[in-house]
Write an enzyme that holds these catalytic residues in place. Structure first.
Site, PDB file in Angstrom:
ATOM      1  N   CYS B 242       0.879  -1.195   0.000  1.00 60.78           N
ATOM      2  CA  CYS B 242       0.000   0.000   0.000  1.00 60.78           C
ATOM      3  C   CYS B 242       0.899   1.223   0.000  1.00 60.78           C
ATOM      4  O   CYS B 242       1.655   1.419  -0.942  1.00 60.78           O
ATOM      5  CB  CYS B 242      -0.973  -0.034   1.166  1.00 60.78           C
ATOM      6  SG  CYS B 242      -0.213  -0.190   2.800  1.00 60.78           S
ATOM      7  N   ARG B 247      -2.297  -0.759   5.363  1.00 62.75           N
ATOM      8  CA  ARG B 247      -3.501  -1.287   4.723  1.00 62.75           C
ATOM      9  C   ARG B 247      -3.236  -2.692   4.173  1.00 62.75           C
ATOM     10  O   ARG B 247      -4.104  -3.559   4.180  1.00 62.75           O
ATOM     11  CB  ARG B 247      -3.951  -0.356   3.582  1.00 62.75           C
ATOM     12  CG  ARG B 247      -4.632   0.909   4.042  1.00 62.75           C
ATOM     13  CD  ARG B 247      -4.953   1.828   2.884  1.00 62.75           C
ATOM     14  NE  ARG B 247      -3.780   2.515   2.350  1.00 62.75           N
ATOM     15  CZ  ARG B 247      -3.808   3.367   1.328  1.00 62.75           C
ATOM     16  NH1 ARG B 247      -4.945   3.636   0.708  1.00 62.75           N
ATOM     17  NH2 ARG B 247      -2.709   3.966   0.922  1.00 62.75           N
TER      18      ARG B 247
END
Lengths: 170, 285
Positions: B242, B247
């Site tokens: 990410c 994430r």
């Protein structure tokens, strides 16, 4: 810690100060700088919980209102400004439910700290007060939205001043 | 034959399960959030706070904490290698998954996520407290090593994955993948010079794996997203990334624990490294 304790240490209204912060904000900065980290966190939580008190009240009128959700923000933030004939400010801030705790605290601190500050003084508030209040421990890239509320307050103050100049009232 | 159960159902516990185990001494509940003060505003009774920034990262260089510091953290929150750790937090457990992934780096065995995280706990009207627990310090041993090779990918690994067109998943938002923006929607710019994605990466935003109530989607829906629609296979070595690896920790959890992928590595350098690296290849439509 309750924000009311601030009043025990000195009025949060306008006071004479050699610093470049409006008096009320300077008082809050002084208080935070004297606190150990844990109490600093508690004071921030207390301010964050008081943020709804600084939202516009029913029937309250303003000279300018700026309610929007910026691309880099998690939720809508509204900034409301009322200026007295002697150019002193009253700010109100509305915060959406997704706004982070630190930003809520900062909105509360600024509304209180800049209450009745001169419009021109608001424009000159430097952002370096943020780490003085929240401490280096909590300043991170993703916490930088704490500067956002001040930016929005300055923005609405600038618009107000520009409009005054255009209409020849300044 | 496909089953309707997650590959490792023990890795996920419900809010009700947590409520029933609040006083279990063999279980430690850990809150990890993006909102740095959220724990202080109220948390699950008995839960401890792990700050993703301060507790899990090296304070100077860009890296995770050392085995010695990890042992220090574990001792401080009063756990032993046998303690069951249940992570939860804000943002659909995004940071809880990040914390779980970092604990995996140090080989802690029993790590779980509370499905739905903080949002679900609050939505169900369950108890919160501001009281911070104080557990007796333990003598958690210093882990022999950090399992970087097993679950972590570095720039060179990701470059190889890109060149050989091996499974690579970009979990950022569509706008970041296309290079239209260099920050997350609703987040400040964190210092990236170039936009786009690693050549060969497929876009599956992390939140695709979650429901509106912050819980994980059922296994058949997850299979459809990752396997049927995009062709990722559980036996393939897969790299996820990410912006800074947080994430993608969420997607790592989904692929590894819920879908049973055998070898998934998180490229935690992610776009803040790749998008700033001189001559790193970038695909941009």
């Amino acid at each position: 810690m309750d924000c009311g304790k601030l009043d025990e240490l000195g009025s949060v209204g306008m006071v004479e100060s050699e610093s470049h912060y409006p008096g009320g904000l300077q008082t809050i900065i002084n208080l935070f700088q004297a606190l150990p980290d844990e109490e600093k966190r508690e004071a921030l939580i207390s301010y964050a919980e008081q943020a709804p008190k600084w939202a516009p009240k029913p029937g309250e009128t303003f000279d300018l209102e700026d309610v929007r959700k910026d691309e880099e923000c998690t939720d809508t933030v509204g900034v409301f400004l009322k200026v007295s004939p002697d150019q002193r400010t009253v700010f109100r801030v509305s915060l959406g439910p997704q706004v982070q705790t630190l930003t809520r605290a900062m909105a509360s601190i600024l509304c209180r700290g800049l209450d009745k500050a001169l419009l021109q003084d608001v424009l000159e508030v430097p952002g370096d007060f943020v780490p003085k209040i929240i401490g280096a421990d909590l300043v991170r890239a993703r916490s930088h939205t704490v500067y956002y509320v001040l930016t929005r307050m300055k923005g609405i103050a600038r618009v107000y001043l520009n409009r005054q100049r255009v209409t020849g009232n300044s | 034959m496909a089953t309707t159960e997650y590959a490792h159902p023990e890795a996920l516990v419900s809010t009700a399960w947590v409520a029933e185990h609040l006083h279990d001494p063999n279980i430690r509940i850990i809150e990890s959030n993006e909102d740095v003060l959220l724990y202080d505003t109220g948390h699950i009774p008995g839960s401890v706070h792990v700050d993703w920034h301060k507790d899990l990262n090296d304070p100077v260089i860009r890296d995770y904490l050392s085995p010695e510091h990890f042992a220090g953290l574990a001792r401080r929150i009063g756990i032993t290698p046998e303690t069951t750790l249940v992570f939860y937090g804000d943002k659909s457990n995004w940071w809880a998954c990040y914390a779980l992934w970092v604990f995996t780096l140090f080989g802690h065995k029993d790590l779980r996520i509370m499905n739905g995280g903080r949002d679900k706990w609050i939505a169900e009207g369950r108890e919160l407290t501001k009281e911070k627990p104080n557990y007796p310090a333990t003598d958690y041993p210093v882990p022999a090593k950090r399992n970087d090779q097993e679950i972590r990918a570095f720039f060179a690994d990701t470059l190889q994955w890109s060149k050989e067109r091996k499974p690579l998943i970009d979990v950022r938002s569509p706008g970041e993948f296309k290079g239209e923006i260099t920050h997350m929607p609703e987040y400040p710019q964190e210092g990236v010079l170039r936009g786009g994605h690693v050549p060969g990466a497929k876009s599956v935003p992390w939140k695709t794996a979650t429901n509106a109530d912050s819980t994980f989607k059922p296994v058949d829906e997850l299979r459809k997203i990752y396997q049927e629609n995009l062709g990722f296979k559980p036996d393939d070595e897969t790299v996820v990334y990410c912006r800074i690896g947080e994430r993608s920790s969420h997607t790592w959890f989904v692929l590894t624990k819920l879908l049973g992928f055998n070898k998934v590595r998180n490229y935690d350098g992610s776009w803040t490294e790749w998008g700033n690296a001189v001559r790193a290849p970038i695909e941009k439509p």
